[in-house]
Design a protein around this motif. Structure first.
Motif: not given
Length: 194
Positions: A37, A40, A51, A55
């Motif tokens: 995270r 990202i 990411k 996604e």
């Protein structure tokens, strides 16, 4: 340097215990999810690649995860040791991780697994949902599926470390303090060997 893999299913309390261990022993707490995270958030090339994969509804590849963990370790090379939380998740990741550590003249010292019955995990995750707002913790069907996926795909990593005589299971039920004391008893044996 000591490298500890903290293991257990969703809701076992790995993050809570890792924070306590970090405080007591002065170790890095490397939560794979948090490191990813952060990559990202910072918009790094690796973070943007992960990411895009996430996604699209897929899991980050072993190569992506190993690359991110490798970079993180390289940038924190001067620490006393590491607690890996949520990594490795597959036998292939464990094998490649061993190679990565060997190149640094290091190894995993111990994998400590927090053993918690399924019903207790469901209860903990539903309770966590009340204060975290995480949707995946609120739905019992989703919780049970996450536990099943863990058993099917991730629990086999314990066998990998057991073959190396580096696997220790502890009772993950009790107060936070009781579980922490059990963990410290195990970790102290490895710290004393250093």
């Amino acid at each position: 340097m000591i490298n500890i893999v903290l293991f257990g299913p969703p809701g076992a309390g790995k993050g809570t215990q890792a924070d306590l261990l970090k405080e007591k022993y002065g170790l890095n707490h490397i939560s794979t999810g948090e490191v990813i995270r952060d990559e990202i958030r910072r918009g790094t090339p690796r973070g943007l690649a992960v990411k895009e994969v996430i996604e699209s509804g897929k899991l980050a590849s072993d190569e992506m995860v190993l690359g991110i963990i490798g970079e993180y370790m390289a940038s924190h090379a001067d620490c006393k040791g590491n607690i890996f939380d949520g990594f490795p998740r597959t036998t292939r990741q464990a094998e490649e991780f061993d190679k990565m550590l060997a190149a640094r003249s290091e190894s995993v010292n111990v994998m400590v697994s927090l053993d918690v019955p399924d019903e207790e995990l469901v209860k903990r995750l539903k309770l966590r949902a009340e204060y975290s707002g995480r949707a995946d913790d609120a739905d019992e069907k989703v919780i049970r599926n996450r536990i099943a996926v863990y058993k099917e795909q991730t629990a086999v990593v314990a066998d990998y470390y057991a073959r190396q005589e580096k696997y220790v299971a502890i009772d993950g039920v009790g107060t936070i303090e009781e579980i922490f004391a059990r963990l410290c008893t195990v970790i102290d044996r490895y710290i004393d060997r250093k």
